[in-house]
Design a protein around this motif. Structure first.
Motif, PDB file in Angstrom:
ATOM      1  N   SER A 125       0.827  -1.213   0.000  1.00 45.52           N
ATOM      2  CA  SER A 125       0.000   0.000   0.000  1.00 45.52           C
ATOM      3  C   SER A 125       0.862   1.263   0.000  1.00 45.52           C
ATOM      4  CB  SER A 125      -0.893   0.014   1.243  1.00 45.52           C
ATOM      5  OG  SER A 125      -0.122   0.359   2.387  1.00 45.52           O
ATOM      6  N   ALA A 126       0.159   2.381  -0.082  1.00 47.28           N
ATOM      7  CA  ALA A 126       0.843   3.682  -0.007  1.00 47.28           C
ATOM      8  C   ALA A 126       1.238   4.021   1.429  1.00 47.28           C
ATOM      9  CB  ALA A 126      -0.076   4.764  -0.569  1.00 47.28           C
ATOM     10  N   GLU A 127       0.828   3.201   2.381  1.00 45.96           N
ATOM     11  CA  GLU A 127       1.103   3.450   3.806  1.00 45.96           C
ATOM     12  C   GLU A 127       2.177   2.504   4.346  1.00 45.96           C
ATOM     13  OE1 GLU A 127      -0.502   5.971   5.235  1.00 45.96           O
ATOM     14  OE2 GLU A 127      -1.902   6.311   3.598  1.00 45.96           O
ATOM     15  N   SER A 128       3.077   2.066   3.490  1.00 51.52           N
ATOM     16  CA  SER A 128       4.084   1.081   3.911  1.00 51.52           C
ATOM     17  C   SER A 128       5.029   1.619   4.988  1.00 51.52           C
ATOM     18  CB  SER A 128       4.884   0.571   2.705  1.00 51.52           C
ATOM     19  OG  SER A 128       5.544   1.643   2.075  1.00 51.52           O
ATOM     20  N   ASP A 129       5.035   2.938   5.199  1.00 47.04           N
ATOM     21  CA  ASP A 129       5.870   3.502   6.273  1.00 47.04           C
ATOM     22  C   ASP A 129       5.435   3.001   7.647  1.00 47.04           C
ATOM     23  OD1 ASP A 129       4.256   6.178   7.566  1.00 47.04           O
ATOM     24  OD2 ASP A 129       3.544   5.406   5.649  1.00 47.04           O
ATOM     25  N   ARG A 161      -4.930   4.620  10.125  1.00 46.48           N
ATOM     26  CA  ARG A 161      -4.383   4.494   8.765  1.00 46.48           C
ATOM     27  C   ARG A 161      -4.366   3.034   8.316  1.00 46.48           C
ATOM     28  NH1 ARG A 161       1.347   6.683   9.156  1.00 46.48           N
ATOM     29  NH2 ARG A 161       1.456   6.113   6.967  1.00 46.48           N
ATOM     30  N   ALA A 162      -3.941   2.150   9.193  1.00 46.72           N
ATOM     31  CA  ALA A 162      -3.849   0.732   8.838  1.00 46.72           C
ATOM     32  C   ALA A 162      -5.237   0.133   8.605  1.00 46.72           C
ATOM     33  CB  ALA A 162      -3.109  -0.038   9.935  1.00 46.72           C
ATOM     34  N   ALA A 167      -9.342  -2.716   5.701  1.00 41.46           N
ATOM     35  CA  ALA A 167     -10.785  -2.807   5.447  1.00 41.46           C
ATOM     36  C   ALA A 167     -11.076  -2.774   3.951  1.00 41.46           C
ATOM     37  CB  ALA A 167     -11.524  -1.675   6.155  1.00 41.46           C
ATOM     38  N   GLN A 168     -10.391  -1.908   3.249  1.00 46.18           N
ATOM     39  CA  GLN A 168     -10.597  -1.807   1.803  1.00 46.18           C
ATOM     40  C   GLN A 168     -10.243  -3.130   1.112  1.00 46.18           C
ATOM     41  OE1 GLN A 168      -8.186   1.140  -0.161  1.00 46.18           O
ATOM     42  NE2 GLN A 168      -9.467   1.131  -1.991  1.00 46.18           N
TER      43      GLN A 168
END
Length: 197
Positions: A125-129, A161-162, A167-168
């Motif tokens: 995802s774009a939230e890999s940080d 954020r996670a 959920a998506q």
């Protein structure tokens, strides 16, 4: 590492007797399950995942094993994933089984599989940080920190954020259900091999 677990690692109301039962199972099956997968969390917290899965699976059998509401609010990602687990038919069957050993096998496999699924999902995802090593501070004891209670705490922001990403993926794909079913089937196979052979 499971020896380091404390009652406080549980998201459920448990007492020392429950913890001792879990640790006895972990010790009994240590040769088969020497260590957990710890992709998202440190090793002790990865064992806490197994503990929480085991208590969740046992909660069908007794009214005393309920989720601690104050922890449920703050550990929203765990509450979300437990709610999703509850919807999967194979989990209902495991919860109805009154066998500590088998439920331990299932909890162990679920802990590993879900940890790896969360890691892989967030990594893509774009939230890999969220997966950076500095985020792997003690997780299940975070509620003991003074700044944990504030809504602006990074802990809560990261949970939110996670959850959005997980959920998506759960709503648009079948991978979580497949991950869970595969984990339970591995637990059944291992239980049949090591216990009922």
């Amino acid at each position: 590492m499971f020896e380091q677990l404390q009652v406080e690692h549980s998201l459920f109301y448990i007492d020392q007797d429950h913890m001792n039962r879990f640790k006895n199972l972990a010790a009994k099956w240590q040769s088969i399950f020497p260590d957990v997968c710890a992709k998202c969390l440190n090793n002790v917290d990865a064992w806490a995942n197994v503990l929480n899965n085991w208590v969740f699976l046992k909660s069908q059998q007794t009214d005393e094993l309920i989720l601690n509401p104050s922890k449920a609010i703050y550990y929203s990602i765990n509450t979300f994933l437990l709610d999703e687990l509850q919807k999967i038919q194979i989990i209902q069957k495991v919860k109805e089984c009154e066998n500590d050993d088998f439920q331990y096998f299932a909890a162990f496999h679920l802990g590993n599989a879900i940890d790896l699924w969360v890691y892989d999902t967030l990594e893509k995802s774009a939230e890999s940080d969220l997966l950076k090593p500095q985020n792997r501070i003690p997780y299940y004891l975070a509620f003991l920190n003074d700044d944990f209670q504030t809504d602006n705490a990074l802990f809560h922001k990261n949970q939110t954020r996670a959850i959005k990403i997980l959920a998506q993926v759960i709503r648009s794909q079948n991978c979580f259900r497949i991950t869970v079913s595969s984990a339970v089937n591995r637990a059944v196979d291992m239980y049949d091999h090591y216990v009922t052979k």
